[in-house]
Design a protein around this motif. Structure first.
Motif, short mmCIF file in Angstrom:
data_model
loop_
_atom_site.label_atom_id
_atom_site.label_comp_id
_atom_site.label_asym_id
_atom_site.label_seq_id
_atom_site.Cartn_x
_atom_site.Cartn_y
_atom_site.Cartn_z
N CYS A 48 76.25 62.35 44.49
CA CYS A 48 76.39 60.92 45.28
C CYS A 48 76.66 60.89 46.61
CB CYS A 48 77.88 60.59 44.47
SG CYS A 48 78.86 58.46 44.69
N ASP B 76 76.99 66.91 41.06
CA ASP B 76 77.56 65.41 40.80
C ASP B 76 77.96 64.63 41.61
OD1 ASP B 76 75.28 64.95 38.31
OD2 ASP B 76 77.27 65.42 37.35
N LEU C 128 83.56 58.41 35.89
CA LEU C 128 82.51 57.60 35.94
C LEU C 128 82.82 56.24 34.81
CD1 LEU C 128 79.81 60.37 35.24
CD2 LEU C 128 80.00 58.75 37.45
N PRO C 129 81.67 54.93 35.24
CA PRO C 129 81.57 54.20 34.19
C PRO C 129 81.16 54.10 32.79
CG PRO C 129 79.98 53.53 36.03
CD PRO C 129 81.11 54.76 36.18
N ASN D 203 78.85 53.36 31.40
CA ASN D 203 77.38 52.32 31.21
C ASN D 203 76.85 52.58 33.15
OD1 ASN D 203 78.03 51.38 33.08
ND2 ASN D 203 76.69 49.41 33.23
N TYR D 204 77.22 54.36 32.46
CA TYR D 204 76.05 55.39 33.92
C TYR D 204 75.31 55.79 33.12
CZ TYR D 204 78.01 59.36 31.94
OH TYR D 204 78.19 61.12 31.13
N ASP D 205 73.89 55.91 34.42
CA ASP D 205 72.94 56.42 34.16
C ASP D 205 72.50 58.01 34.11
OD1 ASP D 205 71.72 54.39 32.40
OD2 ASP D 205 71.56 52.92 33.84
N THR D 206 72.29 58.84 33.97
CA THR D 206 71.70 59.65 34.31
C THR D 206 70.35 59.70 34.61
OG1 THR D 206 71.20 60.77 31.96
CG2 THR D 206 73.64 60.59 32.44
#
Length: 87
Positions: free
Chosen positions: A67, A63, A30-31, A33-36
């Motif tokens: 996606c 997850d 995951l990058p 700055n990913y959000d959950t």
């Protein structure tokens, strides 16, 4: 992994290890700055357990599956618009 998912594997330690390994692999890609988000599936705990275990048996995490499903919906919507001649 939250405890809610972990308890699904309480009697299947090998499957838990596989799920944890796959989840770690997924998280590492995951990058930064990913959000959950939190999603209510609208299903009971037993149905959720069956879903998570079935995914784990396929070496997928919840997850990864979500996606994929979101991409599938976006693609279907895009193709539907193209078929109707919209842009």
């Amino acid at each position: 992994m939250n405890d809610f998912v972990r308890e699904f594997f309480e009697d299947q330690p090998e499957l838990l290890r596989r799920y944890e390994r796959n989840e770690a692999r997924y998280i590492l890609q995951l990058p930064k700055n990913y959000d959950t988000i939190s999603i209510d599936f609208g299903i009971d705990k037993n149905e959720m357990k069956r879903l998570v275990i079935a995914l784990a048996e396929l070496d997928l995490t919840i997850d990864e599956w979500l996606c994929f499903k979101m991409k599938e919906l976006i693609l279907a919507n895009r193709l539907s618009k193209e078929n109707r001649g919209e842009e």
